[in-house]
Design a protein around this motif. Structure first.
Motif, PDB file in Angstrom:
ATOM      1  N   UNK A 294       5.623 -14.354   8.048  1.00 54.07           N
ATOM      2  CA  UNK A 294       6.126 -14.005   6.714  1.00 54.07           C
ATOM      3  C   UNK A 294       6.199 -12.504   6.454  1.00 54.07           C
ATOM      4  N   UNK A 295       6.319 -11.704   7.503  1.00 51.60           N
ATOM      5  CA  UNK A 295       6.456 -10.265   7.333  1.00 51.60           C
ATOM      6  C   UNK A 295       7.864  -9.938   6.895  1.00 51.60           C
ATOM      7  N   UNK A 296       7.977  -9.249   5.763  1.00 50.80           N
ATOM      8  CA  UNK A 296       9.283  -8.834   5.258  1.00 50.80           C
ATOM      9  C   UNK A 296       9.583  -7.400   5.627  1.00 50.80           C
ATOM     10  N   UNK A 297       8.622  -6.518   5.388  1.00 51.78           N
ATOM     11  CA  UNK A 297       8.769  -5.106   5.751  1.00 51.78           C
ATOM     12  C   UNK A 297       7.389  -4.462   5.768  1.00 51.78           C
ATOM     13  N   UNK A 298       7.346  -3.255   6.286  1.00 53.64           N
ATOM     14  CA  UNK A 298       6.088  -2.523   6.410  1.00 53.64           C
ATOM     15  C   UNK A 298       6.344  -1.083   5.998  1.00 53.64           C
ATOM     16  N   UNK A 299       5.530  -0.578   5.093  1.00 48.40           N
ATOM     17  CA  UNK A 299       5.650   0.796   4.628  1.00 48.40           C
ATOM     18  C   UNK A 299       4.354   1.518   4.984  1.00 48.40           C
ATOM     19  N   UNK A 300       4.467   2.527   5.838  1.00 50.93           N
ATOM     20  CA  UNK A 300       3.285   3.282   6.283  1.00 50.93           C
ATOM     21  C   UNK A 300       3.111   4.527   5.425  1.00 50.93           C
ATOM     22  N   UNK A 301       1.877   4.760   5.013  1.00 52.41           N
ATOM     23  CA  UNK A 301       1.564   5.958   4.250  1.00 52.41           C
ATOM     24  C   UNK A 301       1.187   7.110   5.170  1.00 52.41           C
ATOM     25  N   UNK A 302       0.654   8.148   4.590  1.00 50.50           N
ATOM     26  CA  UNK A 302       0.237   9.332   5.341  1.00 50.50           C
ATOM     27  C   UNK A 302      -1.079   9.056   6.049  1.00 50.50           C
ATOM     28  N   UNK A 303      -1.156   9.473   7.304  1.00 53.09           N
ATOM     29  CA  UNK A 303      -2.378   9.199   8.072  1.00 53.09           C
ATOM     30  C   UNK A 303      -3.599   9.855   7.442  1.00 53.09           C
ATOM     31  N   UNK A 304      -4.728   9.198   7.628  1.00 49.50           N
ATOM     32  CA  UNK A 304      -6.014   9.696   7.129  1.00 49.50           C
ATOM     33  C   UNK A 304      -6.752  10.274   8.333  1.00 49.50           C
ATOM     34  N   UNK A 305      -6.776  11.582   8.436  1.00 50.65           N
ATOM     35  CA  UNK A 305      -7.349  12.225   9.628  1.00 50.65           C
ATOM     36  C   UNK A 305      -8.852  11.974   9.763  1.00 50.65           C
ATOM     37  N   UNK A 306      -9.554  11.946   8.666  1.00 55.69           N
ATOM     38  CA  UNK A 306     -11.019  11.793   8.721  1.00 55.69           C
ATOM     39  C   UNK A 306     -11.433  10.364   8.385  1.00 55.69           C
ATOM     40  N   UNK A 307     -10.703   9.385   8.868  1.00 56.26           N
ATOM     41  CA  UNK A 307     -10.961   7.998   8.517  1.00 56.26           C
ATOM     42  C   UNK A 307     -12.320   7.514   8.991  1.00 56.26           C
ATOM     43  N   UNK A 308     -12.848   8.103  10.049  1.00 57.45           N
ATOM     44  CA  UNK A 308     -14.144   7.652  10.584  1.00 57.45           C
ATOM     45  C   UNK A 308     -15.295   7.914   9.603  1.00 57.45           C
TER      46      UNK A 308
END
Length: 102
Positions: free
Chosen positions: A69-83
């Motif tokens: 059921x995937x219609x579309x995917x919108x990627x945001x800005x990467x989070x460099x310090x996600x860890x």
């Protein structure tokens, strides 16, 4: 993208992970730190839709083969310090603008 063009509209807010460089197959498994070094995190929105006109009437297997059921995917800005983020503390807010909203 217009909601009117979709058979079944849904929205999922997610934290997505993307490989930033290749992880080449090898004999010994990669450890957690090696994988973490290869990926980055980013906020994402997935729209849910289906190619099925009557989604409730189709068999389960057909639903599963419909790109889940995937219609579309919108990627945001990467989070460099996600860890440094605690997954338990991540809050995602989704606001939907409807026709006529200002």
């Amino acid at each position: 993208m217009s909601a009117a063009d979709m058979n079944r509209l849904g929205i999922e807010a997610e934290v997505a992970f993307r490989f930033e460089h290749k992880v080449i197959p090898r004999e010994r498994p990669y450890n957690e730190y090696e994988i973490e070094a290869a990926i980055t995190a980013l906020p994402a929105i997935e729209t849910l839709d289906t190619r099925q006109v009557d989604f409730e009437a189709v068999p389960v297997l057909d639903k599963a083969t419909d790109f889940l059921s995937n219609g579309s995917f919108v990627a945001g800005t990467q989070i460099r310090e996600w860890r440094a983020l605690d997954p338990e503390d991540i809050r995602i807010r989704v606001a939907v603008k409807r026709e006529g909203d200002v």
